[in-house]
Design an enzyme around this catalytic site. Structure first.
Site, PDB file in Angstrom:
ATOM      1  N   ASN A 210       0.861  -1.180   0.000  1.00  0.00           N
ATOM      2  CA  ASN A 210       0.000   0.000   0.000  1.00  0.00           C
ATOM      3  C   ASN A 210       0.900   1.234   0.000  1.00  0.00           C
ATOM      4  OD1 ASN A 210      -1.841   2.030   0.468  1.00  0.00           O
ATOM      5  ND2 ASN A 210      -2.217   1.479   2.606  1.00  0.00           N
ATOM      6  N   TRP A 211       0.961   1.896  -1.146  1.00  0.00           N
ATOM      7  CA  TRP A 211       1.884   3.028  -1.282  1.00  0.00           C
ATOM      8  C   TRP A 211       1.345   4.306  -0.642  1.00  0.00           C
ATOM      9  CZ3 TRP A 211       3.971   3.018  -7.043  1.00  0.00           C
ATOM     10  CH2 TRP A 211       4.683   1.824  -7.265  1.00  0.00           C
ATOM     11  N   LYS A 212       0.081   4.325  -0.297  1.00  0.00           N
ATOM     12  CA  LYS A 212      -0.552   5.531   0.264  1.00  0.00           C
ATOM     13  C   LYS A 212      -0.331   6.731  -0.678  1.00  0.00           C
ATOM     14  CE  LYS A 212       0.271   3.409   4.677  1.00  0.00           C
ATOM     15  NZ  LYS A 212       0.258   3.517   6.112  1.00  0.00           N
TER      16      LYS A 212
ATOM     17  N   GLY B 141       2.894  -1.309   4.260  1.00  0.00           N
ATOM     18  CA  GLY B 141       2.933   0.126   3.989  1.00  0.00           C
ATOM     19  C   GLY B 141       4.359   0.566   3.713  1.00  0.00           C
ATOM     20  N   GLY B 142       5.011   1.122   4.734  1.00  0.00           N
ATOM     21  CA  GLY B 142       6.347   1.718   4.579  1.00  0.00           C
ATOM     22  C   GLY B 142       7.345   0.850   3.827  1.00  0.00           C
TER      23      GLY B 142
ATOM     24  N   GLU C  50      -6.552   4.486   7.823  1.00  0.00           N
ATOM     25  CA  GLU C  50      -6.394   5.935   7.568  1.00  0.00           C
ATOM     26  C   GLU C  50      -7.673   6.505   6.958  1.00  0.00           C
ATOM     27  OE1 GLU C  50      -2.721   5.589   5.396  1.00  0.00           O
ATOM     28  OE2 GLU C  50      -1.780   4.925   7.257  1.00  0.00           O
TER      29      GLU C  50
ATOM     30  N   HIS D  31      -9.343   0.974   4.913  1.00  0.00           N
ATOM     31  CA  HIS D  31      -8.033   1.153   5.553  1.00  0.00           C
ATOM     32  C   HIS D  31      -8.181   2.079   6.766  1.00  0.00           C
ATOM     33  CE1 HIS D  31      -3.909   2.423   6.239  1.00  0.00           C
ATOM     34  NE2 HIS D  31      -3.585   1.276   5.685  1.00  0.00           N
TER      35      HIS D  31
ATOM     36  N   GLY E 251       2.430   1.898  10.778  1.00  0.00           N
ATOM     37  CA  GLY E 251       3.349   3.025  10.648  1.00  0.00           C
ATOM     38  C   GLY E 251       4.041   3.393  11.949  1.00  0.00           C
TER      39      GLY E 251
ATOM     40  N   SER F 231       3.488  -2.543  10.267  1.00  0.00           N
ATOM     41  CA  SER F 231       4.945  -2.542  10.459  1.00  0.00           C
ATOM     42  C   SER F 231       5.603  -3.871  10.117  1.00  0.00           C
ATOM     43  CB  SER F 231       5.300  -2.105  11.887  1.00  0.00           C
ATOM     44  OG  SER F 231       4.855  -0.779  12.104  1.00  0.00           O
TER      45      SER F 231
HETATM   46  C1  PEP Z   1      -0.661  -0.057   6.039  1.00  0.00           C
HETATM   47  O1  PEP Z   1      -0.721   1.130   5.792  1.00  0.00           O
HETATM   48  O2  PEP Z   1      -1.568  -0.801   5.656  1.00  0.00           O
HETATM   49  C2  PEP Z   1       0.490  -0.558   6.786  1.00  0.00           C
HETATM   50  C3  PEP Z   1       0.454  -1.799   7.215  1.00  0.00           C
HETATM   51  O3  PEP Z   1       1.532   0.321   6.995  1.00  0.00           O
HETATM   52  P1  PEP Z   1       2.965  -0.024   7.664  1.00  0.00           P
HETATM   53  O4  PEP Z   1       3.446  -1.306   7.047  1.00  0.00           O
HETATM   54  O5  PEP Z   1       3.831   1.137   7.336  1.00  0.00           O
HETATM   55  O6  PEP Z   1       2.722  -0.172   9.137  1.00  0.00           O
END
Ligand code: PEP
Length: 249
Positions: free
Chosen positions: A9-11, A233-234, A96, A94, A172, A212
């Site tokens: 997920n690049w956001k 995500g990251g 967010e 999601h 995150g 994470s």
């Molecule tokens: C996400 O945004 O779905 C996510 C899992 O982010 P991260 O891996 O950065 O915690």
């Protein structure tokens, strides 16, 4: 046999130049045959991503849709518009979207319905807040999120559902659920599906963990019997890290 899946997920990251560089870099790595890989760039980069990935098995995913078919919804994107550019999978719910854009369980339910009615595949995201876990309400919260949005869907629509359990306190933050906590929740979710549907649907649905996930913890998290992969995500913004996670089964 359910799929092993890793979805990035690049956001709101990566313009067209960065998208090209990242996808070409991902393409330069060998991807295990038995893992389904997905990337979710911003709306503006979806067509470009489909083009760059056209000779691969990587699925391009939208990060959101609007529940309406069309109309006066300034700034929004419908399922039909996504399908028009050959994007047939979308994230929905999601954390967010829930927190920043105030999407409630009932709005999310409408979105799931709209996506499935349009024959799209849905990666349904859900998970508890830190306060829910601290007060030992995490199972109850997750059950409510699933019940509201999914448990009145007809059985046939479950073929197009992927679940992504993402405890909000782990997104995150650098803090992950322990492999034991992830497996415990995934098993609970599968049991809920057995109670509301049947064993076959529960066994077939992929349940991803998100929060994470990094190259150094993916293998242990994915080793859970009911953990079928991750929503990343990251770490999906660096090709080498993403591919290391993809190769962590
Ligand atoms: C996400 O945004 O779905 C996510 C899992 O982010 P991260 O891996 O950065 O915690």
């Amino acid at each position: 046999m359910r799929d092993k899946i890793v979805a990035g997920n690049w956001k709101m990251n990566n313009n067209q130049f960065q998208t090209k560089e990242l996808l070409n870099s991902i393409k330069s790595f060998e991807i295990p045959n038995d893992v389904r890989v997905m990337v979710a760039p911003a709306f503006t980069q979806l067509s470009q991503s489909n083009e760059i990935l056209s000779n691969t098995s990587i699925t391009v995913v939208a990060q959101n849709i609007n529940a309406a078919v069309s109309g006066a919804y300034t700034g929004e994107i419908s399922a039909d518009m996504l399908k028009g550019i050959e994007v047939t999978t979308t994230l929905i719910g999601h954390s967010e979207r829930r927190a920043i854009f105030r999407e409630t369980d009932s709005i999310i339910k409408e979105k799931v319905k709209a996506a499935l009615d349009a024959d799209m595949e849905v990666i349904f995201c859900f998970g508890e807040q830190l306060a829910d876990r601290k007060s030992n309400n995490h199972f109850k919260v997750v059950a409510r999120q699933l019940e509201t949005a999914l448990f009145d869907l007809p059985e046939t629509q479950w073929k197009r559902i992927i679940l992504a359990y993402e405890p909000v306190w782990a997104i995150g933050t650098g803090e992950t659920a322990s492999p034991k906590q992830a497996q415990e929740m995934h098993k609970y979710i599968r049991n809920l599906i057995i109670e509301n549907y049947n064993q076959k649907i529960a066994e077939d649905v992929a349940i991803l963990y998100g929060g994470s996930v990094k190259p150094n913890n993916a293998r242990e998290i994915f080793s859970g019997k009911d953990v079928d992969g991750g929503l990343i995500g990251g770490a999906s913004l660096k090709a080498a890290d993403f591919i290391e996670i993809v190769s962590s089964f």
